[in-house]
Design a protein around this motif. Structure first.
Motif, short mmCIF file in Angstrom:
data_model
loop_
_atom_site.label_atom_id
_atom_site.label_comp_id
_atom_site.label_asym_id
_atom_site.label_seq_id
_atom_site.Cartn_x
_atom_site.Cartn_y
_atom_site.Cartn_z
N ARG A 147 -8.19 2.58 -3.79
CA ARG A 147 -7.96 3.66 -2.88
C ARG A 147 -8.97 3.74 -1.80
O ARG A 147 -9.58 4.52 -1.56
CB ARG A 147 -7.82 4.93 -3.66
CG ARG A 147 -7.27 6.16 -2.95
CD ARG A 147 -7.13 7.30 -3.44
NE ARG A 147 -6.51 8.18 -2.88
CZ ARG A 147 -6.28 9.52 -3.10
NH1 ARG A 147 -6.66 10.10 -4.27
NH2 ARG A 147 -5.69 10.32 -2.30
N GLN A 166 -5.72 5.43 1.00
CA GLN A 166 -4.25 4.73 0.88
C GLN A 166 -4.50 3.85 -0.52
O GLN A 166 -5.54 3.29 -0.86
CB GLN A 166 -3.85 3.68 1.98
CG GLN A 166 -3.31 4.32 2.98
CD GLN A 166 -1.73 4.55 2.97
OE1 GLN A 166 -1.12 4.75 1.88
NE2 GLN A 166 -1.06 4.67 4.03
N PHE A 167 -3.56 3.84 -1.53
CA PHE A 167 -3.73 3.07 -2.63
C PHE A 167 -3.32 1.59 -2.23
O PHE A 167 -2.17 1.30 -1.60
CB PHE A 167 -2.81 3.69 -3.90
CG PHE A 167 -3.19 5.02 -4.29
CD1 PHE A 167 -4.00 5.29 -5.26
CD2 PHE A 167 -2.62 6.26 -3.73
CE1 PHE A 167 -4.43 6.55 -5.90
CE2 PHE A 167 -3.07 7.49 -4.16
CZ PHE A 167 -4.00 7.54 -5.35
N GLU A 225 -2.52 10.36 -9.94
CA GLU A 225 -3.75 10.01 -9.05
C GLU A 225 -4.87 9.38 -9.92
O GLU A 225 -5.87 9.25 -9.61
CB GLU A 225 -4.32 11.34 -8.34
CG GLU A 225 -4.49 12.49 -9.20
CD GLU A 225 -3.44 13.35 -9.29
OE1 GLU A 225 -3.63 14.64 -10.09
OE2 GLU A 225 -2.26 13.08 -8.98
N THR A 267 0.86 -1.24 -0.08
CA THR A 267 -0.01 0.06 0.08
C THR A 267 0.88 1.12 0.04
O THR A 267 2.12 1.03 0.21
CB THR A 267 -0.87 0.19 1.22
OG1 THR A 267 -0.04 -0.04 2.29
CG2 THR A 267 -1.70 -1.11 1.29
#
Length: 102
Positions: free
Chosen positions: A85, A89-90, A59, A20
């Motif tokens: 996401r 958090q990705f 993004e 992440t």
């Protein structure tokens, strides 16, 4: 060689690493490190948008596509992830893997 078993082990390693990050590039870097640990040499990392085109801004990333090679193997291994996401958090979600035989 049975690539499905080999790629399954890679998938498990990436899931265990819980890649992440604050950006899609952080996630891609984590995945690259896991691929290296599994014996692959990543050769191309792409951050892609919802239309599967290269992103203009990080993004906008919806997919990560990584091409890699393995010593002694002429084939190209391709790993594709969706980028989620949750909570800011990705996080990667394994979509598929493929092999381009050469």
């Amino acid at each position: 060689m049975d690539y499905s078993i080999e790629h399954g082990k890679v998938k498990e390693a990436i899931e265990k690493a819980q890649c992440t990050g604050a950006s899609p590039q952080d996630v891609a870097n984590c995945i690259v490190e896991q691929l290296k640990a599994a014996g692959y040499t990543p050769s191309k990392v792409q951050l892609l948008d919802a239309n599967v085109d290269p992103v203009e801004k990080p993004e906008q990333t919806r997919f990560i596509r990584i091409e890699a090679n393995k010593p002694g193997d002429k084939n190209v291994h391709i790993f594709t992830f969706a980028v989620l996401r949750p909570g800011g958090q990705f996080k990667p979600l394994w979509l598929q893997s493929a092999v381009v035989e050469r």
